[in-house]
Design an enzyme around this catalytic site. Structure first.
Site, PDB file in Angstrom:
ATOM      1  N   TYR A   1      32.359  48.989  41.780  1.00  0.00           N
ATOM      2  CA  TYR A   1      33.286  48.412  40.805  1.00  0.00           C
ATOM      3  C   TYR A   1      34.365  47.667  41.581  1.00  0.00           C
ATOM      4  CZ  TYR A   1      36.704  48.545  36.878  1.00  0.00           C
ATOM      5  OH  TYR A   1      37.618  48.243  35.899  1.00  0.00           O
TER       6      TYR A   1
ATOM      7  N   LYS B   1      29.906  45.694  39.487  1.00  0.00           N
ATOM      8  CA  LYS B   1      30.771  45.312  38.366  1.00  0.00           C
ATOM      9  C   LYS B   1      31.888  44.485  38.979  1.00  0.00           C
ATOM     10  CE  LYS B   1      33.683  47.179  34.626  1.00  0.00           C
ATOM     11  NZ  LYS B   1      34.917  46.413  34.833  1.00  0.00           N
TER      12      LYS B   1
END
Length: 320
Positions: free
Chosen positions: A143, A173
């Protein structure tokens, strides 16, 4: 051995953690929340305990309970439940990763530790590797959100050779506006079939052009249908219509950004649109003002976002 997990793709709602007025988690509405996402927004993938979910403002035991509730209530209704397990403490992150595997989550994601920061790609990968190893059967996602972590290691650099170190690595992400970095992530890793999940909702169309395979965001909680229409237009190569949808979504996001847009405001908008009480955020965040909610309601109505009918080309042009 668990069956192999699918890679995350398509539209993914970054879930909100509902709270009572006194700041406790309101587990009682999560089942209703699941049904709302599936039936009203057509969203069947979720990202739990991330930024929107105030994951790092929750205790480890709360994060475990929230993850359990989403997995339980989403069973046979949601396609994928990915749990964010990032923490400042490696041990806590490993505990959360192991727990996600035990409860049947479909993947885990981790941000870079952001107080005592990793200062190089290798140091960051060493941390991520240890977390991933705690859940060796689950797909692992990094992330990337440098604006909040302050960790400026480029995603393109991080991805170079990452699967050699983290065999369960399946994708990224990417919550940053640096489309050069994002584009290079895609361009240099075409053979790996990674999931490239874009996290800046108002720029999604640009990322799709550059090869994004999906998107994770807070606005998909209440603009899921509208965003899906943009994705469908893009898939049909109707780029003019896709652009109209993106501009219409941008009109709303631009409006709320000028008012001050964050987790607190997302909770207020979701309560307004869904009718499900999301409650206030946890300190140090402050509850969105009544003035904000009233302004947003008027804007949503002007853009026809409060009725779940398909936008037509003409409506898009007319949206204010």
């Amino acid at each position: 051995m668990a069956s192999p997990k699918k890679k995350l793709q398509g539209l993914v709602a970054a879930t909100i953690t509902p709270m009572t007025e006194n700041g406790e988690i309101n587990f009682s509405v999560i089942g209703q929340y699941v049904d709302y996402l599936v039936k009203e927004q057509g969203v069947k993938n979720i990202f739990v305990n991330g930024t929107t979910g105030e994951g790092l403002s929750l205790s480890v035991s709360e994060r475990r309970r929230v993850a359990e509730e989403w997995v339980t209530k989403g069973k046979d209704k949601l396609d994928q439940v990915v749990i964010h397990v990032g923490a400042l403490s490696l041990k806590e992150s490993q505990e959360l990763a192991q727990h996600a595997a035990e409860i049947g989550a479909d993947g885990i994601a981790v941000i870079a530790p952001f107080f005592l920061k990793p200062w190089s790609k290798d140091v960051l990968i060493n941390f991520l590797k240890e977390v991933a190893a705690a859940a060796p059967a689950l797909p692992f996602y990094y992330y990337h959100i440098p604006a909040l972590t302050g960790v400026k290691i480029r995603a393109e650099e991080l991805l170079d050779g990452i699967q050699d170190k983290i065999p369960t690595f399946q994708g990224l992400k990417f919550s940053d506006t640096d489309l050069l970095d994002f584009g290079q992530c895609v361009d240099q890793n075409r053979q790996q079939q990674f999931a490239f999940l874009f996290g800046v909702d108002e720029q999604l169309l640009s990322a799709l052009v550059m090869g994004a395979t999906g998107a994770v965001g807070s606005t998909y909680n209440y603009l899921g249908r509208k965003t899906s229409q943009m994705l469908e237009a893009f898939e049909r190569k109707d780029f003019s219509l896709a652009l109209n949808y993106q501009f219409c979504i941008q009109r709303f996001i631009n409006f709320v950004v000028k008012l001050g847009f964050g987790v607190s405001q997302t909770k207020a908008i979701m309560t307004l649109v869904s009718g499900i009480p999301m409650g206030p955020p946890r300190l140090p965040l402050q509850k969105a003002s009544r003035e904000f909610t009233d302004s947003v309601e008027a804007k949503l109505k002007s853009l026809d976002f409060l009725s779940f009918t398909d936008l037509k080309d003409g409506d898009l042009e007319a949206g204010s």
